[in-house]
Design a protein around this motif. Structure first.
Motif, PDB file in Angstrom:
ATOM      1  N   LEU A   1       6.136  14.532  -2.680  1.00  0.00           N
ATOM      2  CA  LEU A   1       5.706  13.185  -2.274  1.00  0.00           C
ATOM      3  C   LEU A   1       4.317  12.814  -2.780  1.00  0.00           C
ATOM      4  O   LEU A   1       3.841  11.709  -2.516  1.00  0.00           O
ATOM      5  CB  LEU A   1       5.718  13.070  -0.741  1.00  0.00           C
ATOM      6  CG  LEU A   1       7.069  13.289  -0.064  1.00  0.00           C
ATOM      7  CD1 LEU A   1       6.920  13.231   1.450  1.00  0.00           C
ATOM      8  CD2 LEU A   1       8.083  12.256  -0.527  1.00  0.00           C
ATOM      9  N   ALA A   2       3.666  13.748  -3.525  1.00  0.00           N
ATOM     10  CA  ALA A   2       2.315  13.468  -4.009  1.00  0.00           C
ATOM     11  C   ALA A   2       2.295  12.184  -4.832  1.00  0.00           C
ATOM     12  O   ALA A   2       3.315  11.743  -5.369  1.00  0.00           O
ATOM     13  CB  ALA A   2       1.822  14.644  -4.842  1.00  0.00           C
ATOM     14  N   ASP A   3       1.084  11.585  -4.912  1.00  0.00           N
ATOM     15  CA  ASP A   3       0.938  10.300  -5.621  1.00  0.00           C
ATOM     16  C   ASP A   3       1.445  10.373  -7.063  1.00  0.00           C
ATOM     17  O   ASP A   3       1.976   9.406  -7.600  1.00  0.00           O
ATOM     18  CB  ASP A   3      -0.534   9.874  -5.605  1.00  0.00           C
ATOM     19  CG  ASP A   3      -0.940   9.459  -4.197  1.00  0.00           C
ATOM     20  OD1 ASP A   3      -0.036   9.402  -3.320  1.00  0.00           O
ATOM     21  OD2 ASP A   3      -2.136   9.217  -3.968  1.00  0.00           O
ATOM     22  N   ASP A   4       1.257  11.552  -7.713  1.00  0.00           N
ATOM     23  CA  ASP A   4       1.800  11.708  -9.065  1.00  0.00           C
ATOM     24  C   ASP A   4       2.894  12.769  -9.053  1.00  0.00           C
ATOM     25  O   ASP A   4       3.099  13.500 -10.014  1.00  0.00           O
ATOM     26  CB  ASP A   4       0.672  12.083 -10.042  1.00  0.00           C
ATOM     27  CG  ASP A   4      -0.143  13.252  -9.509  1.00  0.00           C
ATOM     28  OD1 ASP A   4       0.179  13.721  -8.389  1.00  0.00           O
ATOM     29  OD2 ASP A   4      -1.075  13.690 -10.195  1.00  0.00           O
ATOM     30  N   GLY A   5       3.605  12.875  -7.928  1.00  0.00           N
ATOM     31  CA  GLY A   5       4.627  13.912  -7.752  1.00  0.00           C
ATOM     32  C   GLY A   5       5.986  13.504  -8.314  1.00  0.00           C
ATOM     33  O   GLY A   5       6.114  12.467  -8.969  1.00  0.00           O
ATOM     34  N   LEU A   6       6.968  14.342  -8.040  1.00  0.00           N
ATOM     35  CA  LEU A   6       8.303  14.176  -8.617  1.00  0.00           C
ATOM     36  C   LEU A   6       8.943  12.848  -8.245  1.00  0.00           C
ATOM     37  O   LEU A   6       9.687  12.262  -9.021  1.00  0.00           O
ATOM     38  CB  LEU A   6       9.214  15.306  -8.127  1.00  0.00           C
ATOM     39  CG  LEU A   6       9.103  16.615  -8.883  1.00  0.00           C
ATOM     40  CD1 LEU A   6       9.884  17.716  -8.167  1.00  0.00           C
ATOM     41  CD2 LEU A   6       9.601  16.442 -10.323  1.00  0.00           C
ATOM     42  N   LEU A   7       8.684  12.382  -7.038  1.00  0.00           N
ATOM     43  CA  LEU A   7       9.347  11.173  -6.561  1.00  0.00           C
ATOM     44  C   LEU A   7       8.604   9.915  -7.019  1.00  0.00           C
ATOM     45  O   LEU A   7       9.218   8.980  -7.552  1.00  0.00           O
ATOM     46  CB  LEU A   7       9.422  11.214  -5.037  1.00  0.00           C
ATOM     47  CG  LEU A   7      10.239  10.089  -4.403  1.00  0.00           C
ATOM     48  CD1 LEU A   7      11.718  10.244  -4.727  1.00  0.00           C
ATOM     49  CD2 LEU A   7      10.037  10.064  -2.896  1.00  0.00           C
TER      50      LEU A   7
ATOM     51  N   LYS B   1       6.656   4.913 -10.237  1.00  0.00           N
ATOM     52  CA  LYS B   1       5.464   4.153 -10.637  1.00  0.00           C
ATOM     53  C   LYS B   1       5.521   3.793 -12.113  1.00  0.00           C
ATOM     54  O   LYS B   1       5.211   2.674 -12.501  1.00  0.00           O
ATOM     55  CB  LYS B   1       4.189   4.955 -10.332  1.00  0.00           C
ATOM     56  CG  LYS B   1       3.803   4.867  -8.860  1.00  0.00           C
ATOM     57  CD  LYS B   1       2.572   5.676  -8.549  1.00  0.00           C
ATOM     58  CE  LYS B   1       2.274   5.554  -7.057  1.00  0.00           C
ATOM     59  NZ  LYS B   1       1.185   6.448  -6.643  1.00  0.00           N
ATOM     60  N   SER B   2       5.998   4.743 -12.945  1.00  0.00           N
ATOM     61  CA  SER B   2       6.042   4.453 -14.391  1.00  0.00           C
ATOM     62  C   SER B   2       7.102   3.404 -14.684  1.00  0.00           C
ATOM     63  O   SER B   2       6.998   2.655 -15.654  1.00  0.00           O
ATOM     64  CB  SER B   2       6.308   5.742 -15.171  1.00  0.00           C
ATOM     65  OG  SER B   2       7.567   6.243 -14.815  1.00  0.00           O
TER      66      SER B   2
ATOM     67  N   PHE C   1       0.450   2.828  -4.367  1.00  0.00           N
ATOM     68  CA  PHE C   1       1.359   3.177  -3.283  1.00  0.00           C
ATOM     69  C   PHE C   1       1.324   4.686  -3.064  1.00  0.00           C
ATOM     70  O   PHE C   1       1.360   5.464  -4.003  1.00  0.00           O
ATOM     71  CB  PHE C   1       2.783   2.738  -3.636  1.00  0.00           C
ATOM     72  CG  PHE C   1       3.792   3.041  -2.568  1.00  0.00           C
ATOM     73  CD1 PHE C   1       3.958   2.181  -1.491  1.00  0.00           C
ATOM     74  CD2 PHE C   1       4.567   4.186  -2.624  1.00  0.00           C
ATOM     75  CE1 PHE C   1       4.887   2.458  -0.507  1.00  0.00           C
ATOM     76  CE2 PHE C   1       5.494   4.468  -1.641  1.00  0.00           C
ATOM     77  CZ  PHE C   1       5.657   3.602  -0.573  1.00  0.00           C
ATOM     78  N   HIS C   2       1.225   5.098  -1.818  1.00  0.00           N
ATOM     79  CA  HIS C   2       1.310   6.531  -1.575  1.00  0.00           C
ATOM     80  C   HIS C   2       2.035   6.810  -0.258  1.00  0.00           C
ATOM     81  O   HIS C   2       2.107   5.968   0.632  1.00  0.00           O
ATOM     82  CB  HIS C   2      -0.076   7.186  -1.599  1.00  0.00           C
ATOM     83  CG  HIS C   2      -0.991   6.636  -0.555  1.00  0.00           C
ATOM     84  ND1 HIS C   2      -1.186   7.249   0.640  1.00  0.00           N
ATOM     85  CD2 HIS C   2      -1.770   5.523  -0.553  1.00  0.00           C
ATOM     86  CE1 HIS C   2      -2.043   6.549   1.346  1.00  0.00           C
ATOM     87  NE2 HIS C   2      -2.410   5.490   0.649  1.00  0.00           N
TER      88      HIS C   2
END
Lengths: 384, 283
Positions: free
Chosen positions: B121-127, B132-133, B141-142
Motif C-alpha cells: 500500500l506504500a505511496d510508490d508500492g505495488l498497488l 498513479k502512472s 493520494f496515499h
C-alpha cells in the motif's frame, strides 16, 4: 373442527383452489426425479402416477431408497420433478416453492425451531401468513388442546420428550389447516410403545380435523394399521396401490408379497386347467390349486401363500385343497403361535404359522415328514 | 484418588495460569500505584491518581481504540458472515479445504503480513504506483498512515476469528429446520431472518468477543500502517513501558483498558439477552 377449517379463507398467500369432492387432493402424473451423482444420472423416482382423495389417509410404503421420501418432497415442493406434474386440488403446482403450497410437512426429526418455545413454533406458519393476532391466539390454543399440550406453551423443544416434540411438530403443521399434511416417518424416533400410542393418536387427529394425510414409512405394520390406501414403492416405482387388506391378502407382485408380512413364494407348471381352476405341479410331491385367471397347460406360474393360511398334517389331506409334502427343518415357539420351516424336495423352504390353540393337534417335530395344505383361494398368482 | 482425579487434571493448566497470568497481574496492579523511576527504583505509595491522570492524558487514544475496535468488528461481521454462510451451506465436500484457506494466513507471522501490507500500500508500492502512472488516482493520494489503512489491517488480521465461530454456529443448524420454515410459508429471506440468523447469533457473539478485544488492544497495525494521528492505546502502553519506562502509567492504562472492555462486553451480553457470556463464547 369447523372453526379451524374456517381459517383457510383468510390465507390468500398460498396456492388455493376451490375444493370439490371430485377433484383429488393430490395428483401426481408421470412424475420422474433424476439426480446427477458423480457424473451419472440416477433416477430416484421413475414415473409415479397416483391420485389421493381429500380426507384420505394415504401411505407411501417401501424400503429405504425406494423413492418414497423423494416423492413426498416433490409434493411439498422441496424437490422439483424432472418430468411430470404435481397437482394440488386440481391446480398445477409443479415448480411452485414450498412456502406457496398449501401443504404442510411433519419432518422425520421434527425440525422444530430450537430458539422458539412451543407457542412460537406452532404460531410460526400463521404469523408468516399474517393471520390476525387474535385468530392466531385462538387457533394455536385450540391446536395445542387437540395434541394435548395445553400448559406447555413456554417450553423449548429441547426441554420436551420425543413424544411431546412429535406432537408439537404435528400441531405446528396442522394449525395452518393445510390441504394435505405430509408426514415423513414421523414415528421413527419413538420407542415401540409410544409409537403404537401415537399411531392411534394420529388416526384420531386425522379423523377429527378431516385433513388429507400422506404418510411415508418403511414400517409395513404402521401402514397397514393406519392407512385407507397404501402405495407400495420399490426402486422408484409404485408396485401396488390398494387398501391395506387387499395389499396383504392379494399382493400384486413378488416384491409386495415379500415386503408386507411373511410370505411363501412357490412356482410350478400348469398340468390341468378347467373352469377357472388350475393345478400346478413342481419338483416335489403334491399339487397347488389356483383359482381364477386363465392359465394354459404348460404355463409357468408363481404363487404366494401367507404362512397363517397353511395347515400342517401328518396324513395327506383329503378334498379340494393345495397339498405339498416336505420335512420340518425348524420349529420356533413364539408364544401366540409356532413358526415352522418346512423344506420341500426341490429345496424351497416354506414358513408356516400355527396358532397355539388349546386343542392344537397339528404339532410336528423337527425332521418329521409332513403335508402342508391350504385352500385354493389362498394361492395368489404373482405377476411376472 | 478417583475424587482427586479432576483436580489433578486441571493442575498443570491451573498452575500455568496462576504463575503466568494471575501473579503478573497482581504484580502490575501493585506497580500501577507505585512512584519513582527506573534509576532510583519504585516505591509503593497506593496513589491511585495515576489512573485519573493517565486517562485524562490519553483520552483521545482510548476513545480512538474503542472506535477502531467497534468499526473493525462491524466490518468483520459484514465480511465474515457471507463467507461463513457460503462455506457452511454451499461448501459441500470441500468445506475443510475452504476452512484451511481461511486459516492459511496464520501460517505466516502476524507482523510479517502487516509489514507486507505496508509494501503493497506504500505511496510508490505495488498497488498505488501503477494506478498513479495511469493517472487513475491523484499523485498525492496515499493509503498508508490513514484510519482506513489501520482498520483495514485490523480487519484483515482478525477476520478468521470472526469467520470460524460464525461458521461453527451455521454448520450446526439442521437444514431441515430451514426447510420447515419454508414449508410454513416463510420466503427465503424470512427463513433467514427468522431462523438462520437467530440460530447463528451465538457464533456472531463469540466472534465479536474474539475480534473486538484484540482489535481494541492492538498496536501492531497502528504502528506499521498508521501515522501519528492513528495512535492507539496499545501503542501508548508500549511506549510508556518500553521507551519512557513509566511503569505505573503503563500499568494503570492496561488495567483501565481491561476494565473498559470487561464492562463493555458484559453490557453487550446483557443487551443481547445472553445470560452467560462464557457459555455463549463456548457454543
Amino acid at each position: 373442527m369447523t372453526e379451524i377449517q374456517a381459517g383457510s379463507a383468510e390465507e390468500g398467500a398460498a396456492v388455493a383452489a376451490p375444493s370439490s369432492p371430485r377433484v383429488p387432493a393430490i395428483e401426481l402424473s408421470g412424475v420422474v426425479k433424476e439426480y446427477l451423482a458423480q457424473g451419472e444420472v440416477v433416477q430416484a423416482v421413475k414415473g409415479v402416477t397416483l391420485s389421493i382423495a381429500g380426507g384420505e389417509f394415504f401411505s407411501l410404503l417401501g424400503p429405504s431408497g425406494c423413492g418414497k421420501t423423494t416423492t413426498m418432497r416433490m409434493i411439498a415442493g422441496f424437490e422439483d420433478p424432472s418430468r411430470g406434474t404435481v397437482r394440488l386440488h386440481g391446480q398445477d403446482v409443479t415448480g411452485v416453492p414450498p412456502n406457496r403450497r398449501d401443504v404442510n410437512m411433519v419432518f422425520q426429526s421434527y425440525a422444530l425451531f430450537p430458539h422458539m418455545n412451543v407457542w412460537e413454533n406452532v404460531a410460526f406458519g400463521l404469523r408468516r401468513r399474517k393471520v390476525a393476532e387474535a385468530d392466531i391466539r385462538r387457533r394455536v390454543g385450540e391446536m395445542l388442546e387437540i395434541v394435548d399440550l395445553t400448559g406447555r406453551e413456554k417450553r423449548r423443544p429441547r426441554e420436551m420428550s420425543g413424544g411431546q416434540q412429535q406432537r408439537v411438530a404435528l400441531a405446528r403443521a396442522l394449525v395452518n389447516n393445510p390441504r394435505a399434511l405430509l408426514l415423513d416417518e414421523p414415528l421413527g424416533a419413538l420407542d415401540l410403545k409410544l409409537r403404537q400410542a401415537m399411531q392411534i393418536e394420529l388416526k384420531r387427529i386425522q379423523r377429527e380435523v378431516g385433513i388429507t394425510f400422506v404418510y411415508v414409512t418403511h414400517d409395513q405394520s404402521e401402514a397397514l394399521t393406519m392407512s385407507d390406501r397404501i402405495a407400495v414403492m420399490n426402486d422408484g416405482l409404485v408396485e401396488q396401490l390398494a387398501a391395506p387388506r387387499e395389499i396383504y391378502e392379494r399382493p400384486a407382485t413378488a416384491f409386495v408379497a415379500g415386503f408386507i408380512g411373511t410370505s411363501n413364494l412357490l412356482d410350478g407348471t400348469v398340468e390341468e386347467s378347467t373352469g377357472g381352476r388350475a393345478v400346478l405341479r413342481a419338483g416335489y410331491e403334491g399339487r397347488i390349486l389356483v383359482e381364477g385367471g386363465t392359465h394354459a397347460v404348460g404355463d409357468h406360474v408363481a404363487v404366494t401363500v401367507r404362512p397363517e393360511k397353511i395347515t400342517i398334517s401328518a396324513e395327506e389331506p383329503e378334498g379340494d385343497v393345495s397339498a405339498v409334502r416336505g420335512t420340518v427343518s425348524e420349529v420356533v415357539y413364539l408364544g401366540l403361535y409356532n413358526s415352522y420351516a418346512v423344506r420341500l424336495a426341490d429345496g424351497a423352504e416354506i414358513t408356516v404359522f400355527q396358532q397355539n390353540a388349546l386343542d392344537s393337534t397339528s404339532t410336528a417335530e423337527r425332521g418329521e415328514a409332513v403335508w402342508l395344505s391350504w385352500q385354493p383361494r389362498h394361492s395368489y398368482v404373482i405377476g411376472s | 484418588m478417583k475424587r482427586l482425579a479432576p483436580y489433578l487434571l486441571i493442575l498443570p493448566g491451573g498452575l500455568w495460569l496462576l504463575i503466568f497470568l494471575v501473579v503478573p497481574m497482581v504484580f502490575m496492579a501493585s506497580v500501577s500505584t507505585q512512584e519513582g523511576d527506573i534509576i532510583n527504583g519504585f516505591v509503593q505509595t497506593f496513589d491511585f491518581s495515576v489512573y485519573g491522570d493517565a486517562l485524562t492524558r490519553y483520552q483521545t487514544q482510548f476513545l480512538r481504540s474503542v472506535g477502531y475496535g467497534l468499526v473493525g468488528t462491524v466490518v468483520s461481521i459484514a465480511m465474515a458472515y457471507p463467507v461463513a454462510y457460503w462455506i457452511a451451506f454451499r461448501g459441500g465436500s470441500r468445506k475443510s479445504t475452504y476452512l484451511l484457506l481461511v486459516l492459511l494466513p496464520f501460517f505466516v507471522s502476524f507482523v510479517l503480513r502487516t509489514v507486507s501490507w505496508k509494501f503493497l500500500l506504500a505511496d510508490d508500492g505495488l498497488l498505488l504506483s501503477p494506478l498513479k502512472s495511469m493517472g487513475l488516482v491523484a499523485q498525492d493520494f496515499h493509503v498508508l498512515q490513514t484510519t482506513v489503512a489501520v482498520i483495514g489491517g485490523l480487519v484483515y488480521n482478525y477476520l478468521p476469528f470472526m469467520i470460524l465461530p460464525i461458521y461453527v454456529a451455521l454448520e450446526r443448524i439442521d437444514p431441515r429446520v430451514v426447510e420447515a420454515a419454508q414449508d410454513l410459508y416463510a420466503a427465503r429471506s424470512q427463513a433467514f431472518t427468522k431462523v438462520v440468523l437467530p440460530l447463528s447469533l451465538p457464533g456472531v457473539f463469540a466472534g465479536v468477543l474474539m475480534t473486538f478485544v484484540p482489535m481494541t488492544a492492538d498496536y501492531v497495525n497502528a504502528g506499521i500502517l498508521g501515522g501519528p494521528s492513528n495512535t492507539m492505546i496499545g501503542n501508548i502502553i508500549q511506549t510508556e513501558y518500553l521507551v519512557n519506562t513509566d511503569y505505573p502509567t503503563a500499568a494503570a492504562l492496561s488495567f483501565t483498558l481491561m476494565a473498559v472492555m470487561l464492562v463493555g462486553i458484559f453490557a453487550y451480553a446483557r443487551a443481547l439477552g445472553t445470560e452467560n457470556v462464557l457459555e455463549a463464547a463456548a457454543r
